[in-house]
Design an enzyme around this catalytic site. Structure first.
Site, PDB file in Angstrom:
ATOM      1  N   SER A 174      42.762  29.881  41.193  1.00 37.49           N
ATOM      2  CA  SER A 174      43.450  30.582  40.108  1.00 37.49           C
ATOM      3  C   SER A 174      42.710  30.304  38.797  1.00 37.49           C
ATOM      4  CB  SER A 174      44.913  30.146  40.070  1.00 37.49           C
ATOM      5  OG  SER A 174      45.657  30.953  39.196  1.00 37.49           O
ATOM      6  N   HIS A 193      43.753  34.731  41.721  1.00 33.30           N
ATOM      7  CA  HIS A 193      44.786  35.366  40.891  1.00 33.30           C
ATOM      8  C   HIS A 193      44.100  36.076  39.727  1.00 33.30           C
ATOM      9  CE1 HIS A 193      47.714  32.023  42.322  1.00 33.30           C
ATOM     10  NE2 HIS A 193      47.636  33.006  43.193  1.00 33.30           N
ATOM     11  N   ASP A 198      50.684  27.809  43.954  1.00 29.65           N
ATOM     12  CA  ASP A 198      50.322  28.672  45.067  1.00 29.65           C
ATOM     13  C   ASP A 198      49.261  27.950  45.909  1.00 29.65           C
ATOM     14  OD1 ASP A 198      50.295  30.877  46.690  1.00 29.65           O
ATOM     15  OD2 ASP A 198      49.052  32.110  45.372  1.00 29.65           O
TER      16      ASP A 198
END
Lengths: 190, 282
Positions: free
Chosen positions: A14, A41, A133
């Site tokens: 991310s 992401h 995540d």
């Protein structure tokens, strides 16, 4: 220790992803024998990741379409706004189910479906990121007998994601970024 | 997750449970999810199991065989679709600029929005057709298998906090008016103009089990078939082919393709980058 032959690599990243992946993906040779599936992401709209990494990498880089067969020697980036999953016949399935932990694509969803499909043959890698995540997904990769690598949070751009993965998945090995690239290259040479 | 379940020899217990549950759902209620893409359906069933409070998928199956209320709740997990109006504005821009000139040549039009879910795609088409002066001569079919979704589509009511994104998409799609011309606001919600759905037939139709019902000039079915396995995708695409008039158009989602379909040869790429296909002459 017996290790199942690696069949696929999944990577989640991310905040700080591009820089971290730039230490890994360009090291993979054009003849790399495993498929590499990556969730980053990114905001909706074209991500530019494929163009960026195609220019830097020897290995083939793609944004897959639904039902595309997964082939070795290819990096697949999850398309923006879609979850990317692995089917049991080793093809890619996309989904527009709701975001998970505010993210679509979701690292957990990729890792979970890939763990179901590849079992002990899967290597999961959790890199830098500022959320959680990938933690649940990493635990599922380990539960299915696969290997989990986590970027050393001390040197990560954002520490929360690798830390969360280590907490949820005690079996994970913590490695500095450059060692992760070495590990994946060596896996491909076995 | 119940890792222990996967340690037993043979097929994982959960995979057997999924197979049996989908079979039960079909035999008892005729909802056929047996050929849905397994990876997504597995995740949704795991979610439904946890959130509906069952210890296993077998327990969930037991409940749904005996209690219709459980089926209704399960359907919300199995058919959930997230869309927005004028999603992928480039798709609607391509329709406006490249497909509408063809559609203008027909005295009357039929357009099928397959898997319309809550109606966002339907209203996008109705507004586009209105802006192009074609709505009066068009009949729209909006179909879905989920009765709750069809009800939302029919009501044309959306939360106000979604309108900003809809408006931005509409402008980027080449919209010729202001989206606010088409809805009224009340109680924190936007209610779309009833005239947009005067010529819409809302209907329960399954791409899995039902047949062709009309001859259309355009079929739009986006991000529905990603949930199907390959054989079921082929069935649906065959339905679309048989529903389309000669040289009619088929629009898919941005990451969907006919490349892996057995019917690929029945179509040509019309706007390649927007996944708009045209039916070949027979």
């Amino acid at each position: 220790m017996t290790v199942a032959r690696a069949q696929a690599v999944v990577i989640g990243a991310s905040a700080g992803a591009v820089q971290a992946l730039s230490h890994i993906l360009p090291q993979l040779p054009a003849s790399y024998p495993l498929p590499v599936l990556v969730v980053v992401h990114v905001p909706a709209a074209p991500s530019g990741l494929v163009a960026l990494f195609s220019a830097k990498c020897a290995i083939r880089v793609r944004e897959p379409e639904d039902k595309e067969p997964i082939v070795p020697g290819t990096v697949y980036f999850a398309p923006p706004s879609y979850h990317m999953l692995v089917e049991s016949d080793r093809s890619i399935a996309l989904s527009m189910d709701e975001p998970v932990l505010f993210s679509r694509p979701s690292i957990d969803i990729l890792f979970e479906s890939a763990a179901d499909s590849y079992g002990a043959g899967l290597v999961g890698v959790v890199l830098t990121g500022a959320n959680e995540d990938g933690a649940a997904g990493a635990a599922m990769v380990a539960a299915a007998g696969g290997t989990v690598l986590v970027q050393d949070p001390q040197h990560a751009f954002a520490t929360a994601m690798p830390r969360a993965a280590r907490e949820r998945c005690p079996a994970a090995q913590t490695l500095p970024l450059n060692t992760i690239a070495d590990y994946l290259v060596r896996l491909g040479a076995i | 997750m119940d890792a222990a379940l996967n340690l037993a020899a043979g097929e994982p217990v959960e995979d057997i449970e999924i197979h049996l549950l989908l079979e039960a759902l079909y035999r008892r209620y005729h909802y056929d999810f047996r050929h849905y893409a397994r990876a997504s359906i597995k995740r949704r069933l795991r979610q439904a199991r946890t959130q509906l409070g069952f210890v296993s998928l077998s327990a969930l199956q037991d409940a749904l065989l005996r209690d219709e209320a459980v089926v209704t709740r399960l359907l919300d997990y199995l058919t959930v679709q997230v869309s927005e109006m004028f999603r992928d504005p480039g798709y609607f821009r391509a329709i406006r600029e490249k497909v509408v000139p063809h559609l203008r040549t027909y005295p009357s039009l039929k357009i099928w929005i397959a898997g319309c879910s809550g109606g966002e795609e339907l209203y996008s088409f109705a507004i586009l057709l209105h802006e192009e002066g074609l709505l009066d001569r068009t009949l729209l079919y909006a179909t879905d298998i989920n009765p709750a979704a069809l009800e939302i589509a029919q009501s044309g009511v959306y939360a106000l906090d979604r309108i900003a994104a809809f408006t931005q998409n509409h402008q980027r799609s080449g919209g010729k008016s202001s989206l606010s011309d088409y809805y009224a606001t009340a109680y924190g919600r936007a209610v779309f103009d009833k005239r947009l759905r005067d010529k819409v037939v809302f209907s329960d139709h399954s791409l899995v089990t039902d047949a062709v019902f009309a001859e259309c000039q355009f079929v739009s079915c986006r991000n529905v078939m990603i949930y199907f396995d390959r054989p079921l995708q082929d069935r649906a695409i065959g339905l679309f082919r048989d529903s389309l008039s000669r040289r009619g158009f088929l629009g898919l989602g941005s990451k969907e393709t006919l490349r892996f379909s057995e019917h690929a040869n029945a179509f040509t790429e019309f706007v390649r980058e927007e996944k708009i296909y045209q039916r070949r002459e027979a």
